[in-house]
Design an enzyme around this catalytic site. Structure first.
Site, PDB file in Angstrom:
ATOM      1  N   SER A  84      -0.582   6.965   7.004  1.00 31.67           N
ATOM      2  CA  SER A  84      -0.037   6.700   5.673  1.00 31.67           C
ATOM      3  C   SER A  84      -0.907   7.370   4.601  1.00 31.67           C
ATOM      4  CB  SER A  84       0.036   5.186   5.461  1.00 31.67           C
ATOM      5  OG  SER A  84       0.692   4.872   4.279  1.00 31.67           O
ATOM      6  N   HIS A  97      -8.520  -2.960  -4.507  1.00 29.93           N
ATOM      7  CA  HIS A  97      -8.804  -2.520  -3.139  1.00 29.93           C
ATOM      8  C   HIS A  97     -10.296  -2.686  -2.813  1.00 29.93           C
ATOM      9  CE1 HIS A  97      -4.824  -1.065  -2.455  1.00 29.93           C
ATOM     10  NE2 HIS A  97      -4.876  -0.154  -3.402  1.00 29.93           N
ATOM     11  N   TYR A 142      -0.166  -6.736   8.639  1.00 28.75           N
ATOM     12  CA  TYR A 142       1.094  -6.063   8.317  1.00 28.75           C
ATOM     13  C   TYR A 142       2.085  -6.186   9.483  1.00 28.75           C
ATOM     14  CZ  TYR A 142       4.076  -1.982   7.075  1.00 28.75           C
ATOM     15  OH  TYR A 142       5.123  -1.134   6.783  1.00 28.75           O
ATOM     16  N   LYS A 196      -3.049   1.483   1.674  1.00 23.75           N
ATOM     17  CA  LYS A 196      -2.045   1.937   2.659  1.00 23.75           C
ATOM     18  C   LYS A 196      -1.822   0.919   3.785  1.00 23.75           C
ATOM     19  CE  LYS A 196      -0.597   4.754   1.069  1.00 23.75           C
ATOM     20  NZ  LYS A 196       0.067   4.567  -0.277  1.00 23.75           N
ATOM     21  N   THR A 202       1.896  -2.858  -1.572  1.00 23.67           N
ATOM     22  CA  THR A 202       3.088  -2.865  -2.427  1.00 23.67           C
ATOM     23  C   THR A 202       4.046  -3.971  -1.966  1.00 23.67           C
ATOM     24  OG1 THR A 202       2.813  -0.466  -2.441  1.00 23.67           O
ATOM     25  CG2 THR A 202       4.828  -1.327  -3.436  1.00 23.67           C
TER      26      THR A 202
HETATM   27  P1  A3P Z   1       3.899   4.295   5.536  1.00 25.51           P
HETATM   28  O1  A3P Z   1       3.223   5.397   4.799  1.00 25.51           O
HETATM   29  O2  A3P Z   1       3.429   4.158   6.951  1.00 25.51           O
HETATM   30  O3  A3P Z   1       5.379   4.380   5.447  1.00 25.51           O
HETATM   31  P2  A3P Z   1       0.263   0.407   0.309  1.00 25.51           P
HETATM   32  O4  A3P Z   1       1.340  -0.316  -0.425  1.00 25.51           O
HETATM   33  O5  A3P Z   1      -0.918  -0.440   0.639  1.00 25.51           O
HETATM   34  O6  A3P Z   1      -0.077   1.683  -0.346  1.00 25.51           O
HETATM   35  O7  A3P Z   1       0.862   0.746   1.753  1.00 25.51           O
HETATM   36  C1  A3P Z   1       1.853   1.723   1.869  1.00 25.51           C
HETATM   37  C2  A3P Z   1       2.562   1.541   3.185  1.00 25.51           C
HETATM   38  O8  A3P Z   1       3.382   0.358   3.132  1.00 25.51           O
HETATM   39  C3  A3P Z   1       3.506   2.714   3.432  1.00 25.51           C
HETATM   40  O9  A3P Z   1       3.500   2.913   4.844  1.00 25.51           O
HETATM   41  C4  A3P Z   1       4.830   2.155   2.923  1.00 25.51           C
HETATM   42  O10 A3P Z   1       5.961   2.804   3.433  1.00 25.51           O
HETATM   43  C5  A3P Z   1       4.747   0.706   3.396  1.00 25.51           C
HETATM   44  N1  A3P Z   1       5.618  -0.177   2.612  1.00 25.51           N
HETATM   45  C6  A3P Z   1       5.873  -0.147   1.291  1.00 25.51           C
HETATM   46  N2  A3P Z   1       6.741  -1.095   0.955  1.00 25.51           N
HETATM   47  C7  A3P Z   1       7.067  -1.752   2.082  1.00 25.51           C
HETATM   48  C8  A3P Z   1       7.954  -2.841   2.385  1.00 25.51           C
HETATM   49  N3  A3P Z   1       8.679  -3.420   1.442  1.00 25.51           N
HETATM   50  N4  A3P Z   1       8.028  -3.259   3.654  1.00 25.51           N
HETATM   51  C9  A3P Z   1       7.288  -2.668   4.637  1.00 25.51           C
HETATM   52  N5  A3P Z   1       6.461  -1.637   4.423  1.00 25.51           N
HETATM   53  C10 A3P Z   1       6.340  -1.170   3.161  1.00 25.51           C
END
Ligand code: A3P
Length: 355
Positions: free
Chosen positions: A177, A147, A235, A85, A89
């Protein structure tokens, strides 16, 4: 355009690289050991077990043990690493787009049709499914993801000097998140986790792959020891200055942008392709699923994006408590969470993740 160094010889999409289907090798059996490890059930339906100091989801634990023993790293493997989180991604999309930019026109890129996780597999899940042969069938250079904290990585990744890219995020936003993601996993009959309960577990470190602070510090320290091999990103910095980060990523990966590419706007195109708004709007990320047996649809990877949503979930006291823990844990390490960016996010309202 000049030929790119070897790491950027574009690998074909993951789907065409390995044969689908279970690996004929049965995974090694660790179930007796797993049943003895401390268990936390507060994140149900996830069950997490404490293994070598970190809380690992039980459903992948056997795969992770198998992977620790049997993963065959290659020197040109690139690893995308994170506490879940934290922006995994996004980082997967960026690294894959950077690496394959000469193979596909960016306006017809496979990332427009498939989710980033399909190109950068989550190794623990692949092993847990008994499909390690899919990783072995990938052509080099591979981009792979886990992870796991640094201390739990398969030894060969370290001894071969593979390049590692780690992304961290303000723990307050990571918790928010995780809270939403986890509640989406719950069957309808199950009450959502109360936020106060999630907060408590997170502060105790009892959270998938937690404690977050030790996870982040292990990679931070390694990035200080071996900066040429371990790139440590935040981030919030990615949100604040995407062109700088994308260029830094390309340099680190061994395929910097040429002056012509910069003039043609390739950096900006990659940023746009991988932006939150673009990714979220794609059909595959609205309705698609990574695998039929996966509980969540791909839209769960793109919730809100940005920094500062913790303000909509936590009281100032809760935020102060979590910040204090972070400060204490990071004290003396030289690591700070970008106070400027996070503060700016707070004063300007949420900073949204847009192109
Ligand atoms: P939020 O839940 O705060 O919106 P991971 O990919 O490690 O699971 O992290 C997920 C978080 O990254 C989520 O945060 C998601 O919305 C955000 N996220 C996913 N794609 C993104 C992108 N292209 N740019 C910025 N944030 C992104």
């Amino acid at each position: 355009m000049a030929a790119l160094p070897s790491l950027c010889n574009s690998p074909p999409p993951m789907e065409s690289q390995g044969k689908k289907g279970a690996d004929p090798r049965p995974p090694s059996n660790f179930t007796d050991l797993i049943s003895t490890l401390p268990l936390e059930e507060g994140w149900a339906p996830l069950r997490i077990r404490k293994y070598q100091g970190f809380w690992i989801p039980e459903r992948v634990l056997q795969g992770i043990m198998d992977m620790q023993q049997n993963f065959k790293a290659r020197p040109d493997d690139l690893f995308v690493l994170s506490y879940p989180k934290s922006g995994t991604t996004w980082l997967k999309a960026l690294t894959y787009a950077i690496m394959t930019r000469t193979q596909y026109p960016l306006d017809h890129h496979p990332l427009l049709r498939q989710n980033p996780h399909e190109f950068v597999p989550i190794m623990g899940i692949t092993y847990a499914k008994g499909e390690a042969s899919e990783l072995e069938a990938m052509s080099s250079p591979r981009i792979l993801n886990t992870h796991l904290p640094y201390s739990l990585l398969p030894h060969a990744i370290k001894s071969l000097g593979c390049k590692l890219i780690y992304v961290c995020r303000d723990p307050k936003d990571v918790l928010v998140s995780r809270f939403h993601y986890n509640n989406r996993m719950r069957p309808q009959a199950m009450e959502p986790i109360p936020f106060t309960k999630a907060f408590e577990m997170f502060c105790e470190g009892n959270c998938p792959y937690g404690p977050i602070w030790e996870h982040v510090l292990e990679y931070w320290e390694e990035s200080q020891r071996r900066p040429e091999k371990v790139l440590f990103l935040k981030y919030e910095e990615m949100l604040g200055d995407p062109p700088r980060i994308v260029k830094r990523l390309a340099e680190f990966m061994g395929c910097p942008f040429s002056p012509e590419e910069e003039k043609e706007g390739v950096v900006e195109e990659i940023i746009k392709l991988c932006s939150f708004d673009k990714m979220k709007s794609l059909e595959v990320n609205k309705t698609g699923k990574l695998r039929p047996d996966f509980v969540l649809t791909n839209d769960s990877f793109f919730r809100k994006g940005g920094a500062g949503d913790w303000r909509n979930h936590m009281s100032p006291e809760m935020a102060r408590k979590l910040d204090r823990i972070t400060e204490q844990k990071f004290e003396g390490s030289g690591l700070t969470l970008d106070a400027v960016d996070v503060e700016a996010a707070a004063t300007n309202g949420d900073v949204q993740a847009q192109a």
